[in-house]
Design an enzyme around this catalytic site. Structure first.
Site, mmCIF file in Angstrom:
data_model
loop_
_atom_site.group_PDB
_atom_site.id
_atom_site.type_symbol
_atom_site.label_atom_id
_atom_site.label_comp_id
_atom_site.label_asym_id
_atom_site.label_seq_id
_atom_site.Cartn_x
_atom_site.Cartn_y
_atom_site.Cartn_z
ATOM 1 N N ARG A 198 0.810 -1.128 0.075
ATOM 2 C CA ARG A 198 -0.158 -0.117 0.072
ATOM 3 C C ARG A 198 0.986 1.170 0.094
ATOM 4 O O ARG A 198 2.026 1.244 0.656
ATOM 5 C CB ARG A 198 -0.837 0.104 1.286
ATOM 6 C CG ARG A 198 -2.119 -0.698 1.084
ATOM 7 C CD ARG A 198 -3.120 -0.563 0.329
ATOM 8 N NE ARG A 198 -4.161 -1.563 -0.036
ATOM 9 C CZ ARG A 198 -4.419 -2.434 -0.653
ATOM 10 N NH1 ARG A 198 -3.581 -2.516 -1.554
ATOM 11 N NH2 ARG A 198 -5.687 -2.892 -0.714
ATOM 12 N N HIS A 244 -0.619 0.207 -9.598
ATOM 13 C CA HIS A 244 -1.367 -0.643 -8.729
ATOM 14 C C HIS A 244 -1.963 -1.950 -9.471
ATOM 15 O O HIS A 244 -3.213 -2.036 -9.427
ATOM 16 C CB HIS A 244 -2.428 0.035 -8.024
ATOM 17 C CG HIS A 244 -2.917 -0.489 -6.696
ATOM 18 N ND1 HIS A 244 -3.135 -0.013 -5.537
ATOM 19 C CD2 HIS A 244 -3.054 -1.933 -6.532
ATOM 20 C CE1 HIS A 244 -3.758 -0.721 -4.739
ATOM 21 N NE2 HIS A 244 -3.537 -1.996 -5.198
#
Ligand code: NDP
Ligand code: OXD
Length: 313
Positions: free
Chosen positions: A228, A276
């Site tokens: 993250r 991502h």
């Protein structure tokens, strides 16, 4: 009673079709349809809006599209029902593919060859073999363990760091904050596969980078973050990449996504940016996993892979 899809920023149509086929006779809804919140038993969620669960008096569980549940855990009005996260072989396989590709690229110094190619420069480097390089994996859960075993199988020396002590054959393991510095001191390629919690937020910072081993990889240690953006301090990463504290980085996640065009990370030759995509939840296996979970749960069987709210993952 019904399943409601609430996926922010994701096309829900394929998922809705899949769930309708997998759950014949059960109502599958999107937010565009008319429904009474009291009929919702399950919500399939990704970054749900603040009012997502309002009026859901019969909610039985929240099903997370992602393996990471940090956005759900931070929801301002998360109902007190089990949260099930996505645990999937396909997703795990993809994440290990990503980690292996980046680790191998850095071990073979491809950042240098890319820069040399741009400059039309013929220079040979002699990187140490993979068994001389230690890949240190932060987070030895579903994803970290698979990546550790596969990196070991292709010849890297592998270590890992987790919250509680573990055993994985052939992998030296460290646990807890007391052992973090020893773990870092032995690491050439640092891979982050941690969940984002209050304990792990900002862990990828200058202090951490300065503790990594410097004499393993030619040019210095490398960071790979596929967990993250909240784990990383991007100003520290930029500074570390510029002054050689880090030789290179592969970043799949960012403090702000999409990564703003103004971010200095875009300009750095030794920073590999992906949007991502390290391991995207697969529609087919996701529908399979969650529809089976719903059917079993409605039959009285327990839910699996339920998030521990106290730990936050
Ligand atoms: P798991 O919950 O299976 O594993 C988490 C691991 O992190 C465990 O080993 C846990 O330790 C360890 N951990 C948690 N807190 C700490 C801490 N404070 N100190 C040290 N270790 C800690 O998660 P997954 O492997 O399934 O996923 C990891 C993360 O990957 C997700 O949370 C998500 O954010 C990210 N992800 C990113 C994707 C992408 O496309 N970029 C795709 C999918 C996931 P212990 O074993 O002791 O509990
Ligand atoms: C996840 C993700 O958590 O895709 O699954 O980031």
């Amino acid at each position: 009673m019904a399943l409601l899809l609430h996926l922010t920023g994701i096309d829900e149509s394929g998922w809705a079709r899949g769930f309708k086929e997998a759950l014949p006779g059960y109502r599958v809804l999107t937010r565009a349809e008319q429904y009474d919140p009291a009929e919702i038993e399950y919500v399939f969620a990704w970054r749900p809006a603040p009012n997502a669960f309002e009026g859901m008096s019969n909610l039985k569980a929240i099903l997370s599209l992602g393996a990471g549940v940090d956005a759900l855990m931070a929801h301002p009005a998360l109902p007190d029902v089990p949260v099930v996260r996505f645990v999937d072989d396909e997703l795990t396989h993809c994440m290990s593919d990503y980690v292996i590709s980046q680790a191998t690229m850095h071990q073979r110094l491809f950042t240098r060859y890319a820069a040399d190619q741009k400059a039309k420069r013929w220079r040979q480097y002699y990187p140490p073999a993979s068994h001389e390089i230690t890949v240190g994996i932060m987070g030895l859960g579903v994803l970290g363990t698979d990546a550790a075993l596969k990196l070991k199988a292709i010849g890297f020396s592998v270590t890992g760091w987790s919250r509680t002590a573990k055993q994985i054959e052939g992998v030296k393991l460290f646990a807890g904050n007391d052992e973090l510095d020893d773990f870092l001191a032995a690491t050439d390629i640092l891979v982050c596969l941690l969940p984002l919690t209050e304990e792990t937020r900002g862990i990828l910072n200058m202090k951490t980078f300065k503790k990594l081993r410097r004499d393993g990889l030619t040019g210095g240690p490398v960071l790979i973050n596929a967990a993250r953006g909240g784990h990383q301090k991007e100003t520290d990463i930029v500074a570390a990449l510029k002054d050689g504290i880090l030789a290179a980085a592969s970043l799949d996640v960012f403090e702000v996504e999409p990564l703003p065009v103004t971010s200095p990370l875009w300009e750095l030759d030794n920073c590999f940016i992906t949007p991502h995509i390290a391991a995207i939840s697969n529609e087919r296996s996701g529908v399979n996993y969650f529809s089976r979970m719903i059917l079993e749960h409605r039959d009285g069987k327990p839910l699996r892979n339920v998030v521990d709210r106290d730990r936050g993952y």
